[in-house]
Motif scaffolding. Structure first.
Motif, PDB file in Angstrom:
ATOM      1  N   PRO A  39       0.831  -1.216   0.000  1.00  0.00           N
ATOM      2  CA  PRO A  39       0.000   0.000   0.000  1.00  0.00           C
ATOM      3  C   PRO A  39       0.862   1.261   0.000  1.00  0.00           C
ATOM      4  O   PRO A  39       1.764   1.401   0.828  1.00  0.00           O
ATOM      5  CB  PRO A  39      -0.801  -0.138   1.296  1.00  0.00           C
ATOM      6  CG  PRO A  39      -0.859  -1.614   1.564  1.00  0.00           C
ATOM      7  CD  PRO A  39       0.457  -2.154   1.082  1.00  0.00           C
ATOM      8  N   GLY A  40       0.597   2.143  -0.950  1.00  0.00           N
ATOM      9  CA  GLY A  40       1.365   3.379  -1.053  1.00  0.00           C
ATOM     10  C   GLY A  40       2.720   3.224  -1.708  1.00  0.00           C
ATOM     11  O   GLY A  40       3.458   4.200  -1.841  1.00  0.00           O
ATOM     12  N   GLY A  41       3.060   2.028  -2.111  1.00  0.00           N
ATOM     13  CA  GLY A  41       4.368   1.787  -2.715  1.00  0.00           C
ATOM     14  C   GLY A  41       4.296   1.547  -4.207  1.00  0.00           C
ATOM     15  O   GLY A  41       3.280   1.800  -4.838  1.00  0.00           O
ATOM     16  N   HIS A  42       5.388   1.065  -4.760  1.00  0.00           N
ATOM     17  CA  HIS A  42       5.445   0.779  -6.171  1.00  0.00           C
ATOM     18  C   HIS A  42       5.662  -0.721  -6.370  1.00  0.00           C
ATOM     19  O   HIS A  42       6.099  -1.415  -5.452  1.00  0.00           O
ATOM     20  CB  HIS A  42       6.583   1.572  -6.831  1.00  0.00           C
ATOM     21  CG  HIS A  42       7.916   1.342  -6.190  1.00  0.00           C
ATOM     22  ND1 HIS A  42       8.339   2.031  -5.080  1.00  0.00           N
ATOM     23  CD2 HIS A  42       8.916   0.487  -6.513  1.00  0.00           C
ATOM     24  CE1 HIS A  42       9.544   1.617  -4.746  1.00  0.00           C
ATOM     25  NE2 HIS A  42       9.917   0.683  -5.591  1.00  0.00           N
ATOM     26  N   THR A  82       3.057  -9.026   6.993  1.00  0.00           N
ATOM     27  CA  THR A  82       3.983  -8.439   6.005  1.00  0.00           C
ATOM     28  C   THR A  82       3.644  -8.828   4.575  1.00  0.00           C
ATOM     29  O   THR A  82       4.203  -8.274   3.625  1.00  0.00           O
ATOM     30  CB  THR A  82       5.433  -8.876   6.301  1.00  0.00           C
ATOM     31  OG1 THR A  82       5.448 -10.312   6.388  1.00  0.00           O
ATOM     32  CG2 THR A  82       5.922  -8.271   7.598  1.00  0.00           C
ATOM     33  N   ASP A  83       2.732  -9.777   4.408  1.00  0.00           N
ATOM     34  CA  ASP A  83       2.332 -10.185   3.049  1.00  0.00           C
ATOM     35  C   ASP A  83       1.264  -9.264   2.465  1.00  0.00           C
ATOM     36  O   ASP A  83       0.911  -9.392   1.291  1.00  0.00           O
ATOM     37  CB  ASP A  83       1.774 -11.617   3.066  1.00  0.00           C
ATOM     38  CG  ASP A  83       2.808 -12.650   3.473  1.00  0.00           C
ATOM     39  OD1 ASP A  83       2.435 -13.626   4.149  1.00  0.00           O
ATOM     40  OD2 ASP A  83       3.997 -12.454   3.122  1.00  0.00           O
ATOM     41  N   VAL A  84       0.764  -8.340   3.262  1.00  0.00           N
ATOM     42  CA  VAL A  84      -0.277  -7.421   2.796  1.00  0.00           C
ATOM     43  C   VAL A  84       0.209  -6.637   1.576  1.00  0.00           C
ATOM     44  O   VAL A  84       1.344  -6.173   1.534  1.00  0.00           O
ATOM     45  CB  VAL A  84      -0.666  -6.445   3.926  1.00  0.00           C
ATOM     46  CG1 VAL A  84      -1.457  -5.264   3.381  1.00  0.00           C
ATOM     47  CG2 VAL A  84      -1.453  -7.169   4.996  1.00  0.00           C
ATOM     48  N   GLY A  85      -0.668  -6.511   0.600  1.00  0.00           N
ATOM     49  CA  GLY A  85      -0.345  -5.752  -0.601  1.00  0.00           C
ATOM     50  C   GLY A  85      -1.133  -6.282  -1.777  1.00  0.00           C
ATOM     51  O   GLY A  85      -2.022  -7.121  -1.619  1.00  0.00           O
ATOM     52  N   THR A  86      -0.809  -5.779  -2.944  1.00  0.00           N
ATOM     53  CA  THR A  86      -1.447  -6.232  -4.175  1.00  0.00           C
ATOM     54  C   THR A  86      -0.431  -6.995  -4.996  1.00  0.00           C
ATOM     55  O   THR A  86       0.691  -6.529  -5.216  1.00  0.00           O
ATOM     56  CB  THR A  86      -1.997  -5.043  -4.975  1.00  0.00           C
ATOM     57  OG1 THR A  86      -2.926  -4.327  -4.167  1.00  0.00           O
ATOM     58  CG2 THR A  86      -2.700  -5.522  -6.238  1.00  0.00           C
ATOM     59  N   ALA A 106      -5.438  -8.736   2.162  1.00  0.00           N
ATOM     60  CA  ALA A 106      -5.477  -8.151   3.505  1.00  0.00           C
ATOM     61  C   ALA A 106      -5.320  -9.287   4.502  1.00  0.00           C
ATOM     62  O   ALA A 106      -5.894 -10.364   4.321  1.00  0.00           O
ATOM     63  CB  ALA A 106      -6.790  -7.410   3.729  1.00  0.00           C
ATOM     64  N   VAL A 107      -4.529  -9.058   5.532  1.00  0.00           N
ATOM     65  CA  VAL A 107      -4.264 -10.093   6.538  1.00  0.00           C
ATOM     66  C   VAL A 107      -4.648  -9.569   7.910  1.00  0.00           C
ATOM     67  O   VAL A 107      -4.097  -8.556   8.372  1.00  0.00           O
ATOM     68  CB  VAL A 107      -2.777 -10.502   6.530  1.00  0.00           C
ATOM     69  CG1 VAL A 107      -2.521 -11.572   7.592  1.00  0.00           C
ATOM     70  CG2 VAL A 107      -2.356 -11.000   5.160  1.00  0.00           C
ATOM     71  N   ASN A 108      -5.568 -10.254   8.553  1.00  0.00           N
ATOM     72  CA  ASN A 108      -5.950  -9.887   9.917  1.00  0.00           C
ATOM     73  C   ASN A 108      -4.974 -10.490  10.905  1.00  0.00           C
ATOM     74  O   ASN A 108      -4.749 -11.703  10.888  1.00  0.00           O
ATOM     75  CB  ASN A 108      -7.345 -10.424  10.233  1.00  0.00           C
ATOM     76  CG  ASN A 108      -8.424  -9.468   9.819  1.00  0.00           C
ATOM     77  OD1 ASN A 108      -8.141  -8.348   9.410  1.00  0.00           O
ATOM     78  ND2 ASN A 108      -9.659  -9.916   9.911  1.00  0.00           N
TER      79      ASN A 108
ATOM     80  N   GLY B  40      -6.474   1.502  -7.036  1.00  0.00           N
ATOM     81  CA  GLY B  40      -7.179   0.238  -7.192  1.00  0.00           C
ATOM     82  C   GLY B  40      -7.012  -0.421  -8.540  1.00  0.00           C
ATOM     83  O   GLY B  40      -7.643  -1.442  -8.812  1.00  0.00           O
ATOM     84  N   GLN B  41      -6.172   0.161  -9.386  1.00  0.00           N
ATOM     85  CA  GLN B  41      -5.960  -0.395 -10.721  1.00  0.00           C
ATOM     86  C   GLN B  41      -4.528  -0.877 -10.881  1.00  0.00           C
ATOM     87  O   GLN B  41      -3.638  -0.483 -10.131  1.00  0.00           O
ATOM     88  CB  GLN B  41      -6.251   0.675 -11.786  1.00  0.00           C
ATOM     89  CG  GLN B  41      -7.636   1.258 -11.724  1.00  0.00           C
ATOM     90  CD  GLN B  41      -8.692   0.244 -12.088  1.00  0.00           C
ATOM     91  OE1 GLN B  41      -8.561  -0.482 -13.071  1.00  0.00           O
ATOM     92  NE2 GLN B  41      -9.740   0.167 -11.287  1.00  0.00           N
ATOM     93  N   GLY B  42      -4.319  -1.704 -11.876  1.00  0.00           N
ATOM     94  CA  GLY B  42      -2.970  -2.108 -12.216  1.00  0.00           C
ATOM     95  C   GLY B  42      -2.286  -1.043 -13.038  1.00  0.00           C
ATOM     96  O   GLY B  42      -2.928  -0.105 -13.524  1.00  0.00           O
TER      97      GLY B  42
END
Lengths: 109, 117
Positions: A39-42, A82-86, A106-108, B40-42
């Motif tokens: 999140p917020g990264g590249h 730490t695995d949270v992200g896309t 998302a990880v709870n 929210g997009q690639g």
């Protein structure tokens, strides 16, 4: 044109559960790449798969390329916060590197 | 340099203004890519350079967008007459290029967040 579909779009898990995301292409791929974006990264490169049926592991992450080279999967064992992200796959048929929409994890705790 | 550097990290501009975004790729990487990403997009492909030439600019949305890489290193993405819909994070990436196994493994910069008011 070439399409890359990723499923699921979102996944919410409890810490310790496993997670899998799938990448499917309408055409045969020369190779496939996986990236992770916090999140917020590249996007950050994770791995590239080239051979039919190839399986590669990075600690708790297992990447697989299908026999027909049209699909791929990323499996995370015992997720951590730490695995949270896309997680994105991209198809490396050409320089345009078609990207999927990604799977947001998302990880709870 | 050690990584891909993008400047500015944030840019707020008014509708109709001209904007330049700069990308300094990894030294020795011949291939350079511009993407833009909305929430929210690639990443959405814009343009790819191999050396100094634009090998594929089919992702540029219209003629208000233009990019250059005059010496085969630093690249500038130029947006004329900005519109609110141009607001996004503009990502630059570089790769080795060529035909080896790692030729198109991308290293991304941190991005330039463009906000058009």
């Amino acid at each position: 044109g070439q399409q890359v579909m990723q499923i699921p779009q979102y996944q919410h898990v409890q810490e310790g559960e496993d997670f899998t995301t799938y990448c499917n292409s309408s055409t045969t791929l020369s190779n496939i790449q996986w990236y992770k974006q916090r999140p917020g990264g590249h996007p950050v490169f994770l791995i590239q798969l080239v051979k039919s049926g190839e399986v590669k592991k990075q600690k708790r992450l297992t990447f697989q390329f299908g026999e027909a080279k049209k699909n791929s999967s990323l499996h995370i064992t015992a997720t951590q916060t730490t695995d949270v992200g896309t997680y994105f796959c991209n198809a490396g048929n050409n320089r345009k590197l078609i990207w999927g929409l990604g799977t947001s994890l998302a990880v709870n705790p | 340099g050690a990584g891909v550097s993008q400047t500015p990290s944030n840019k707020v501009t008014e509708k109709g203004k001209y904007v330049e975004l700069r990308c300094d790729p990894i030294s020795g990487h011949t291939a350079l890519y511009w993407y833009r990403q909305s929430l929210g997009q690639g990443p959405e492909f814009l343009i790819y350079f191999q050396g100094t030439g634009a090998a594929d600019d089919s992702g540029l949305p219209n003629d208000r967008f233009f990019a250059v890489r005059p010496e085969g290193s630093v690249s500038t993405l130029k947006i004329q007459r900005t519109e609110r819909g141009d607001s996004a994070v503009y990502l630059c990436a570089s790769s080795l290029g060529g035909s080896g196994s790692g030729a198109n493994v991308l290293t991304f910069g941190a991005g330039s967040r463009l906000t058009v008011l």
